[in-house]
Design a protein around this motif. Structure first.
Motif: not given
Length: 160
Positions: A85-97, A152-154
């Motif tokens: 979904v948010a493939t271009g969000q560079r800081l999403l995974r470091p911040f949330v994950g 997401v697929r639905r």
């Protein structure tokens, strides 16, 4: 024929591998700041839940169990969102994950609490807690990822 499902990305960056170092470009500071800010939020949430849901040394540590299982569910959800979904969000995974969910989950406390139960004369409870948390956490990751993938697929019509 169905298309293969992308596997979750490992959040660790091995600085010895040039291709992985590219994740830190143009500069590592925004990534480190995102992890730090997320870690503060996640660990504060964990601390608050621990205070709100205390347990005696020989009792089942429901707060830590709930924290770790819910954190694993959210990690499964996050990996699908990051990859589909948010493939271009560079800081999403470091911040949330790494930050929020890394600070929120506490598998070191899980081991200490299992040991505490065993030394308080409840070795069966300690073993039940160790095994139960492991199984529940793994099932939660799969449930979070599977349910989010389906949703997401639905929503996008990709599952038709």
């Amino acid at each position: 024929m169905t298309e293969p499902v992308a596997q979750p990305i490992d959040p660790d960056v091995d600085l010895h591998v040039p291709a992985e170092r590219a994740e830190l470009r143009p500069h590592a500071l925004p990534v480190l700041a995102a992890i730090s800010a997320g870690g503060m939020l996640g660990s504060a949430a964990r601390y608050g839940l621990g205070l709100a849901w205390p347990h005696p040394p020989d009792g089942f540590p429901w707060a830590t169990f709930g924290i770790n299982v819910s954190g694993c569910l959210l990690i499964g959800v996050l990996m699908v969102i990051v990859n589909e979904v948010a493939t271009g969000q560079r800081l999403l995974r470091p911040f949330v994950g790494v930050g929020v969910l890394g600070g929120y989950t506490t598998f070191s406390t899980y081991v200490v609490e299992a040991h505490r139960a065993a030394t308080a004369g409840r070795p069966g409870l300690g073993l039940l807690y160790l095994g139960g948390t492991l199984v529940a956490a793994l099932l939660a990751v799969f449930a979070g990822a599977g349910t989010t993938t389906w949703l997401v697929r639905r929503a996008t019509g990709a599952g038709r």
